[in-house]
Design a protein around this motif. Structure first.
Motif, PDB file in Angstrom:
ATOM      1  N   GLU A  43       0.836  -1.206   0.000  1.00  0.00           N
ATOM      2  CA  GLU A  43       0.000   0.000   0.000  1.00  0.00           C
ATOM      3  C   GLU A  43       0.873   1.258   0.000  1.00  0.00           C
ATOM      4  N   ILE A  44       1.825   1.297   0.934  1.00  0.00           N
ATOM      5  CA  ILE A  44       2.692   2.475   1.021  1.00  0.00           C
ATOM      6  C   ILE A  44       3.543   2.614  -0.247  1.00  0.00           C
ATOM      7  N   GLY A  45       3.954   1.482  -0.778  1.00  0.00           N
ATOM      8  CA  GLY A  45       4.845   1.518  -1.939  1.00  0.00           C
ATOM      9  C   GLY A  45       4.142   1.654  -3.283  1.00  0.00           C
ATOM     10  N   TYR A  46       2.833   1.679  -3.266  1.00  0.00           N
ATOM     11  CA  TYR A  46       2.081   1.684  -4.538  1.00  0.00           C
ATOM     12  C   TYR A  46       2.475   2.827  -5.471  1.00  0.00           C
TER      13      TYR A  46
ATOM     14  N   PRO B  93      -0.112  -6.366  -9.520  1.00  0.00           N
ATOM     15  CA  PRO B  93      -0.703  -7.692  -9.298  1.00  0.00           C
ATOM     16  C   PRO B  93      -0.753  -8.067  -7.814  1.00  0.00           C
ATOM     17  N   ALA B  94       0.250  -7.634  -7.049  1.00  0.00           N
ATOM     18  CA  ALA B  94       0.248  -7.970  -5.621  1.00  0.00           C
ATOM     19  C   ALA B  94      -0.940  -7.344  -4.913  1.00  0.00           C
ATOM     20  N   MET B  95      -1.197  -6.077  -5.218  1.00  0.00           N
ATOM     21  CA  MET B  95      -2.307  -5.390  -4.549  1.00  0.00           C
ATOM     22  C   MET B  95      -3.644  -5.987  -4.974  1.00  0.00           C
ATOM     23  N   ALA B  96      -3.751  -6.353  -6.242  1.00  0.00           N
ATOM     24  CA  ALA B  96      -4.973  -7.009  -6.713  1.00  0.00           C
ATOM     25  C   ALA B  96      -5.154  -8.349  -5.996  1.00  0.00           C
ATOM     26  N   SER B  97      -4.065  -9.059  -5.799  1.00  0.00           N
ATOM     27  CA  SER B  97      -4.133 -10.346  -5.103  1.00  0.00           C
ATOM     28  C   SER B  97      -4.551 -10.157  -3.651  1.00  0.00           C
ATOM     29  N   ILE B  98      -4.054  -9.102  -3.037  1.00  0.00           N
ATOM     30  CA  ILE B  98      -4.434  -8.819  -1.651  1.00  0.00           C
ATOM     31  C   ILE B  98      -5.930  -8.561  -1.563  1.00  0.00           C
ATOM     32  N   GLN B  99      -6.459  -7.819  -2.523  1.00  0.00           N
ATOM     33  CA  GLN B  99      -7.897  -7.516  -2.475  1.00  0.00           C
ATOM     34  C   GLN B  99      -8.732  -8.768  -2.731  1.00  0.00           C
TER      35      GLN B  99
ATOM     36  N   GLU C  92     -14.644  -5.138  -6.092  1.00  0.00           N
ATOM     37  CA  GLU C  92     -14.764  -5.288  -7.542  1.00  0.00           C
ATOM     38  C   GLU C  92     -14.410  -3.993  -8.257  1.00  0.00           C
ATOM     39  N   GLN C  93     -14.802  -2.879  -7.635  1.00  0.00           N
ATOM     40  CA  GLN C  93     -14.569  -1.598  -8.291  1.00  0.00           C
ATOM     41  C   GLN C  93     -13.079  -1.351  -8.504  1.00  0.00           C
ATOM     42  N   PHE C  94     -12.274  -1.660  -7.496  1.00  0.00           N
ATOM     43  CA  PHE C  94     -10.831  -1.485  -7.645  1.00  0.00           C
ATOM     44  C   PHE C  94     -10.269  -2.482  -8.653  1.00  0.00           C
ATOM     45  N   LEU C  95     -10.757  -3.709  -8.590  1.00  0.00           N
ATOM     46  CA  LEU C  95     -10.251  -4.720  -9.510  1.00  0.00           C
ATOM     47  C   LEU C  95     -10.556  -4.337 -10.949  1.00  0.00           C
TER      48      LEU C  95
END
Lengths: 176, 316
Positions: free
Chosen positions: B242-245, B260-266, B278-281
């Protein structure tokens, strides 16, 4: 590549000066307001600091408020009102948050009474319209529930504490 | 300083093909159409005013809850404009209308006691698409323009332009600000305790007590919660990504890892805890270079055809 901010738009696909400054204005507003909310820990929808899940849980326990419907059966039963068809358009989380801020208000009795009667009214209207298969209710109660967390959530239906906060029943005229 | 300025201008206005933005338009509005077609906003008109607690935009503009018939009309119109924007017919009108109506409809539920965080990103992206020239390619409008003005190559094949870069980069920026804000909030409110304590384990267990309104897809969170080190690792990964995004904005390598990591986390949150994103994805589609995907797919298809043709020739 040749971006010329001062040039008028030409057939080679360069942006006009006005267009570029419009983009920068949009970027500035989005970035500025977002950073403001992040720094000040506030929200101005649609801007936000996105603070969900940001508080630390230190205790293996859970306390939350939950609505229960009182059925018209004899003897009456209390059923949890947590599923979306019963509470539509709220879900249980949104409704709980709405009731929680009423609990903190000075005129909480008035607010909670109106709110719970509204939940009951909409529940019954949807039941009579065949939009859910819940039982007929004669009242609604708001409880504060407490659990000591079980590692496998085996006590989800048996909270360790259950305190009544507020209850409503509809007037006799509405029941007829 | 001039190098920094040049890099800044390249980031926002590097000339690009309209194909990428056009395809983003199709996917974005198509996904929104599919997601919100079954959703009914009319029921909010029937909720008691006791729940009404106007938020930012609604409070500033004194926007009321519209009547049920009017809400029905607006939501139908919104869904139609989402569809029109997807196929690129009357694109400018469709995208502007879907932004205005979408800002109202998507924000409406949050005036009833809970500021949630899933729909706001869509309001931003709808606004960006409304300002953009996303209908210049892969659209019915372009087909009609081409038919009307045959012989003008700039119509059938729009020129490379920074107009097709900045909207995509703006969506990147929004996502970076959102995720950075989420990570920063965790560290500001809780510090490293958010990571190194039993916090994540407790959250995973609590999620199985029907707290979020959406049940987790599985009970795997309870299994994960039994391993303290694993929970702390997940917590650390969450905060780090999150911080590194924002690094994904400036580094291609970081982009390949962080997005991809953040999507995987969600997705993991949906599976283990319940809340869906879903909205973020959906908005992650803006990170994909669809024009390069097409070039690759068509090149592979051509190569396969030529291999098949030469094989056939040899056999015969």
């Amino acid at each position: 590549m040749n971006i010329r901010l001062g040039a008028r738009e030409a057939s080679v696909g360069m942006l006009s000066k006005q267009r570029v400054w419009l983009v920068y204005a949009v970027v500035l507003v989005i970035t500025g307001e977002s950073l403001f909310d992040i720094v000040t820990d506030t929200e101005h929808w649609p801007f936000s600091q996105y603070a969900m899940y940001s508080w630390v849980n230190r205790d293996y326990s859970l306390t939350l408020t939950r609505l229960f419907g009182v059925t018209e059966s004899d003897p009456p039963r209390e059923i949890p009102l947590t599923t979306f068809p019963y509470l539509q358009p709220f879900n249980s989380y949104r409704l709980r948050r709405a009731l929680n801020w009423m609990l903190q208000s000075a005129n909480r009795e008035q607010l909670l009474g109106d709110a719970l009667r509204d939940v009951l009214r909409r529940y019954e209207e949807r039941r009579l319209a065949g939009q859910h298969d819940g039982p007929a209710l004669q009242g609604v109660k708001l409880y504060r529930l407490y659990w000591k967390l079980d590692p496998w959530a085996r006590n989800i239906d048996r909270p360790d504490g259950k305190n009544l906060i507020f209850a409503v029943t509809p007037p006799v005229e509405e029941k007829r | 300083m001039s190098r920094l300025r040049e890099r800044w201008e390249i980031f926002w206005f590097e000339p690009a093909s309209p194909v990428n933005l056009g395809f983003c338009r199709i996917l974005f509005f198509g996904a929104l159409f599919a997601l919100y077609l079954p959703q009914d906003f009319v029921a909010w008109a029937e909720v008691s005013p006791v729940f009404w607690k106007p938020i930012g935009l609604f409070r500033c503009l004194h926007l009321p809850v519209l009547s049920a018939p009017l809400l029905a009309v607006i939501q139908a119109l919104w869904k139609v404009t989402l569809g029109l924007s997807c196929i690129g017919l009357f694109t400018r009108l469709g995208t502007v209308t879907s932004f205005i109506l979408g800002a109202y409809l998507l924000g409406l539920p949050y005036n009833f006691g809970l500021l949630s965080h899933s729909n706001a990103i869509l309001v931003f992206v709808l606004g960006i698409m409304a300002l953009s020239r996303c209908g210049d390619s892969w659209s019915v409008d372009q087909l009609l323009r081409t038919a009307r003005r045959r012989g003008e190559p700039s119509v059938s094949h729009p020129l490379m332009s920074g107009e097709y870069t900045w909207p995509v980069r703006a969506v990147w920026l929004i996502m970076a600000l959102i995720f950075f804000g989420a990570g920063f909030s965790k560290l500001r409110r809780s510090g490293l305790e958010w990571i190194v304590s039993d916090n994540m384990a407790i959250l995973l267990i609590q999620s199985n007590y029907s707290i979020s309104g959406i049940e987790p897809l599985t009970a795997w969170g309870l299994h994960v919660a039994q391993y303290g080190w694993l929970c702390q690792l997940l917590a650390a990964a969450t905060v780090v990504f999150e911080i590194g995004y924002p690094l994904a904005l400036v580094s291609r390598r970081a982009r390949w890892l962080i997005v991809p990591a953040m999507a995987s986390i969600q997705i993991g949150i949906r599976v283990l805890m319940g809340p869906s994103f879903e909205q973020f994805l959906i908005c992650n589609l803006f990170w994909v270079r669809w024009d390069r995907v097409f070039v690759r797919v068509f090149a592979d298809a051509r190569r396969m055809r030529s291999v098949a043709a030469s094989t056939f020739t040899q056999d015969s």
